[in-house]
Design an enzyme around this catalytic site. Structure first.
Site, PDB file in Angstrom:
ATOM      1  N   ASP A 178      -5.104   5.283  -4.129  1.00 48.37           N
ATOM      2  CA  ASP A 178      -5.665   4.455  -3.052  1.00 48.37           C
ATOM      3  C   ASP A 178      -7.126   4.830  -2.783  1.00 48.37           C
ATOM      4  O   ASP A 178      -7.703   4.418  -1.783  1.00 48.37           O
ATOM      5  CB  ASP A 178      -4.819   4.588  -1.773  1.00 48.37           C
ATOM      6  CG  ASP A 178      -4.727   6.024  -1.268  1.00 48.37           C
ATOM      7  OD1 ASP A 178      -5.344   6.923  -1.900  1.00 48.37           O
ATOM      8  OD2 ASP A 178      -4.046   6.259  -0.253  1.00 48.37           O
TER       9      ASP A 178
ATOM     10  N   GLU B 130      -7.569   9.770   3.451  1.00 49.66           N
ATOM     11  CA  GLU B 130      -6.912   8.509   3.126  1.00 49.66           C
ATOM     12  C   GLU B 130      -7.763   7.330   3.603  1.00 49.66           C
ATOM     13  O   GLU B 130      -8.642   7.498   4.456  1.00 49.66           O
ATOM     14  CB  GLU B 130      -5.553   8.466   3.847  1.00 49.66           C
ATOM     15  CG  GLU B 130      -4.590   9.564   3.417  1.00 49.66           C
ATOM     16  CD  GLU B 130      -3.811   9.222   2.146  1.00 49.66           C
ATOM     17  OE1 GLU B 130      -4.315   8.442   1.312  1.00 49.66           O
ATOM     18  OE2 GLU B 130      -2.699   9.730   1.993  1.00 49.66           O
TER      19      GLU B 130
END
Ligand code: F6R
Length: 243
Positions: A136, A143
């Protein structure tokens, strides 16, 4: 940004190990920022091989690792502290007292983050930061978010990241939900960055990170703004890169 194309995983590992060992030769007491995961294993194996031949000396090297799972002790086989001993620290002449990894068992995560940033500061910053790339676009455990997290912080792992890392855990064993990770600012303050990427499954995200807009939705895209980034990736991982 320099991009070196490697034939395959073994070639990527050798090329990246060459760059790290050049750093250690040029500055024997350098501070290496280290990563875990499957991508750097070949790099560490190569460094160990050269160490056994007498070609690299870790006696004065200092290290800081990017991250550690919350709730895991250094003796837990899934902890990153254990990983680092298994793949590198126990196999070379590094002094364990010169190695630093966030304390996954710290009672107060916030205080541990502050302590860890101070450790990096006291070491004089990171000379070369090794990074892998998450599917990702995460680096460390930064993140995708609405804004870049700056310093070391407690990160809540995305379900996809926990799923990707499930392969390291046994059946029925839960991947922790949180980790302490160096932040984007800590990573960007490293004097040099070495990003290693392997495999077709990383091709799309690598292209978005290196050629797309800089956005916290793809944390690795921030690397476009660093002035000394080297990418070593294999042909499969580079297959979506235009330039
Ligand atoms: C590990 C880390 C992570 C990994 C990333 C890629 O310390 O910080 O960002 O680099 O999840 O993992 P692999 O190499 O297993 O694909």
């Amino acid at each position: 940004m320099k991009i070196y194309k490697a034939k395959d995983y073994a070639d990527m590992s050798r090329k990246a190990a060459n760059i790290l060992s050049a750093q250690v030769i040029m500055k024997p007491d350098c501070v290496l920022g280290l990563a875990t995961g499957s991508t750097p294993i070949g790099v560490y194996n190569q460094l160990v091989e050269w160490y056994n031949k007498g070609d690299i000396d870790f006696a004065q090297v200092r290290t800081v690792n990017l991250d550690e799972y919350c709730g895991l002790s250094p003796d837990n086989v899934h902890s990153y502290a254990y990983f680092m001993r298994k793949y590198l620290f126990d196999r070379v002449n590094i002094s364990l007292s010169n190695t630093n990894i966030p304390d996954g068992l710290a009672e107060n995560g916030e205080l541990e983050c502050i302590r860890y940033d101070k450790v990096i500061q006291k070491l004089g910053g990171v000379d070369m930061q090794l990074l892998g790339l998450g599917h990702d676009g995460h680096i460390g455990f930064n993140e995708p978010e609405e804004a870049f997290e700056k310093s070391t912080h407690v990160a809540v792992l995305k379900p996809e990241t926990r799923q990707a890392n499930q392969r390291f855990f046994g059946e029925g064993e839960e991947v922790p939900t949180q980790a302490i990770t160096m932040g984007i600012k800590s990573i960007m303050q490293a004097r040099k960055i070495l990003l290693i990427v392997s495999g077709e499954d990383k091709a799309a995200i690598l292209a978005r990170a290196l050629e797309g807009p800089v956005t916290p939705r793809i944390p690795a895209s921030i690397l476009q703004l660093h002035n000394d980034v080297t990418v070593v990736a294999d042909t499969a991982a580079l297959s979506f890169i235009k330039s």
